[in-house]
Design an enzyme around this catalytic site. Structure first.
Site, PDB file in Angstrom:
ATOM      1  N   ARG A  62       0.849  -1.200   0.000  1.00 51.78           N
ATOM      2  CA  ARG A  62       0.000   0.000   0.000  1.00 51.78           C
ATOM      3  C   ARG A  62       0.883   1.249   0.000  1.00 51.78           C
ATOM      4  NH1 ARG A  62      -1.604   2.129   4.513  1.00 51.78           N
ATOM      5  NH2 ARG A  62      -2.221   0.207   5.567  1.00 51.78           N
ATOM      6  N   TYR A 114     -15.961  15.941 -17.622  1.00 49.61           N
ATOM      7  CA  TYR A 114     -16.226  14.507 -17.652  1.00 49.61           C
ATOM      8  C   TYR A 114     -17.356  14.190 -16.656  1.00 49.61           C
ATOM      9  CZ  TYR A 114     -15.468   9.518 -16.947  1.00 49.61           C
ATOM     10  OH  TYR A 114     -15.641   8.168 -16.835  1.00 49.61           O
ATOM     11  N   ASP A 189      -6.981  17.976 -15.985  1.00 52.75           N
ATOM     12  CA  ASP A 189      -7.238  16.606 -16.423  1.00 52.75           C
ATOM     13  C   ASP A 189      -6.781  16.543 -17.886  1.00 52.75           C
ATOM     14  OD1 ASP A 189      -8.354  14.327 -17.545  1.00 52.75           O
ATOM     15  OD2 ASP A 189     -10.232  14.469 -16.417  1.00 52.75           O
ATOM     16  N   LYS A 214      -7.323   5.247 -20.393  1.00 54.99           N
ATOM     17  CA  LYS A 214      -7.526   5.669 -21.789  1.00 54.99           C
ATOM     18  C   LYS A 214      -6.240   5.515 -22.606  1.00 54.99           C
ATOM     19  CE  LYS A 214     -11.508   6.690 -19.990  1.00 54.99           C
ATOM     20  NZ  LYS A 214     -11.872   7.985 -19.455  1.00 54.99           N
TER      21      LYS A 214
HETATM   22  C1  LIG Z   1     -12.400   8.337 -18.154  1.00 49.72           C
HETATM   23  C2  LIG Z   1     -12.106   9.694 -17.684  1.00 49.72           C
HETATM   24  C3  LIG Z   1     -11.966   9.965 -16.323  1.00 49.72           C
HETATM   25  C4  LIG Z   1     -12.181   8.917 -15.263  1.00 49.72           C
HETATM   26  O1  LIG Z   1     -11.229   7.907 -15.328  1.00 49.72           O
HETATM   27  P1  LIG Z   1     -11.520   6.397 -14.880  1.00 49.72           P
HETATM   28  O2  LIG Z   1     -10.224   5.724 -15.142  1.00 49.72           O
HETATM   29  O3  LIG Z   1     -12.670   5.904 -15.698  1.00 49.72           O
HETATM   30  O4  LIG Z   1     -11.879   6.439 -13.431  1.00 49.72           O
HETATM   31  C5  LIG Z   1     -11.646  11.262 -15.957  1.00 49.72           C
HETATM   32  N1  LIG Z   1     -11.485  12.241 -16.874  1.00 49.72           N
HETATM   33  C6  LIG Z   1     -11.627  12.011 -18.178  1.00 49.72           C
HETATM   34  C7  LIG Z   1     -11.431  13.132 -19.153  1.00 49.72           C
HETATM   35  C8  LIG Z   1     -11.937  10.732 -18.632  1.00 49.72           C
HETATM   36  O5  LIG Z   1     -12.095  10.529 -19.926  1.00 49.72           O
END
Ligand SMILES: *Cc1c(COP(=O)(O)O)cnc(C)c1O
Length: 405
Positions: A62, A114, A189, A214
């Site tokens: 952890r 998002y 982000d 992604k």
């Molecule tokens: C998918 C996504 C998230 C969240 O990520 P997860 O891995 O699904 O928890 C946050 N911001 C954007 C722009 C995303 O496309």
């Protein structure tokens, strides 16, 4: 390293020596006793200590795990960060960042976020008395009325947004924030661009985070989140939360992400060149296309200045919800799926899928078209992608005659 430590076992971060595509496949693993060419998976919860007082680099996964450390060092290098952390999902990354904010503090964020980000921000408002002001970040000045030197702790940005592809000027907003609120953190982000196409830390962000699910992973075979910063002090606060809440990425997923990320540049180059051709075709069909690489995009120049490419996510409007549904359902190669960044091409209707959790009246306020189709372009042969789109548009009854050959 003891579990109560305030900093992670992340060792010295290597500066970039080569261009991105070279650095991203070059993983340094100098401490491996067998000179393993691939970083091994340390699938272990605990590590034996050299004595009663501890003394090993790792004691409990952890708090730190060697596979995760290698991944984090590599991510820090490609993000141009001083330190990076890998956690269990993109939402988990935002959860960690949001714990730097306390009850009574305020957040300023975009108005086209998002869906999951909106959900977490609403939860914080309801349960923690942390208010978020949503503003139109396409105009940098729109943050000004909400900047409060005492209350504002976080300014949360996405550029380009998904699926409306709105662009914000990270440097201009960061300048406003840092001038008026020296304690506030600018957080971006950067999932839509990936570290290959945009470095938000260079543009003035204090923290950059990603859904590693992604583009970084690239194959839809794992969930992960990544947080990077240049400030040792911010890094220590982030590490403290990760260790305290236990959301560090597990060894196997760390290994998968390190494996997947090596092909980021080559995947993105191909996805992007496919996307450019798809956009060209959709514009010829007469659809209104949202893509930062389209010269018709109102912020084409701004995006070009901040990034090295437009990416591979786009959306378009058909003018008719029924028509959009027929196109989506007639596509065969493009699979109907949420998410993006995968090697396979995806098609979706955000209002029905990824963004359905945003109430209809809020979508209407934000001029979110119900007929919007989102395409996330993969690495397939572009002729097959175009053929499949053509047959879907033809069978839905929307193919302009002059293109129907
Ligand atoms: C998918 C996504 C998230 C969240 O990520 P997860 O891995 O699904 O928890 C946050 N911001 C954007 C722009 C995303 O496309």
């Amino acid at each position: 390293m003891a579990s109560s430590a305030v900093s992670s076992p992340t060792s010295s971060i290597k500066q970039r020596r080569y261009r991105f595509a070279t650095e991203v496949v070059t993983v340094d693993n100098p401490d491996d006793p067998h000179n393993a060419a691939s970083v091994p998976i340390y699938q272990s919860a605990t590590f034996k200590q050299v004595g009663a007082g501890g003394g090993g680099d790792y004691d409990y996964s952890r708090s730190g795990n060697p596979t995760r450390t290698q991944l984090e060092n590599h991510l820090a290098k490609i993000m141009n960060a001083k330190r990076a952390y890998a956690v269990s999902s993109g939402m988990s990354a935002l959860d960690v960042i949001s714990r730097l904010v306390q009850s009574g503090d305020e957040i300023i964020a975009g108005d086209d976020l998002y869906g999951g980000t909106n959900r977490l921000l609403s939860y914080l408002a309801k349960t923690q008395n942390i208010k978020t002001h949503h503003v139109d970040t396409t105009k940098a000045e729109s943050v000004l009325p909400y900047l409060d030197p005492v209350k504002t702790k976080l300014v949360l940005l996405e550029t380009p947004t998904n699926p409306l592809i709105k662009i914000c000027d990270i440097s201009a907003i960061a300048k406003h924030v840092h001038e008026k609120c020296p304690e506030a953190l600018v957080v971006v982000d950067n999932t839509m661009m990936s570290p290959y196409l945009q470095c938000t830390l260079d543009l003035g962000a204090d923290i950059e985070y990603h859904s590693g699910t992604k583009y970084l992973a690239g194959h839809h075979d794992l969930m992960a989140g990544v947080i990077g910063t240049r400030s040792e002090a911010i890094a220590d606060r982030i590490y403290y939360v990760i260790n305290a809440t236990g959301c560090g990425l597990g060894p196997f997923d760390s290994w998968l992400l390190l494996r997947g990320v090596k092909t980021l540049a080559v995947r993105m180059d191909r996805q992007q060149s496919n996307a450019i051709q798809v956009v060209d075709f959709l514009e010829q069909c007469g659809f209104k296309v949202n893509y930062p690489g389209s010269r018709k995009h109102p912020q084409y120049e701004l995006h070009k200045r901040m990034s090295s490419g437009p990416g591979a996510v786009l959306s378009f409007e058909t003018g008719d919800i029924g028509l959009s549904e027929r196109i989506v359902e007639a596509a065969k190669l493009w699979s109907i799926s949420v998410s993006f960044g995968c090697v396979n091409s995806l098609i979706s209707m955000p209002c029905r899928m990824s963004h359905a959790s945003i109430p209809a009246h809020v979508r209407a306020e934000r001029a979110f078209p119900e007929d919007l189709i989102r395409l996330c372009v993969g690495i397939e042969d572009v002729e097959d992608l175009l053929d499949d789109l053509k047959q879907a548009i033809r069978s839905a009854g929307a193919m302009p005659e002059h293109l129907d050959v």
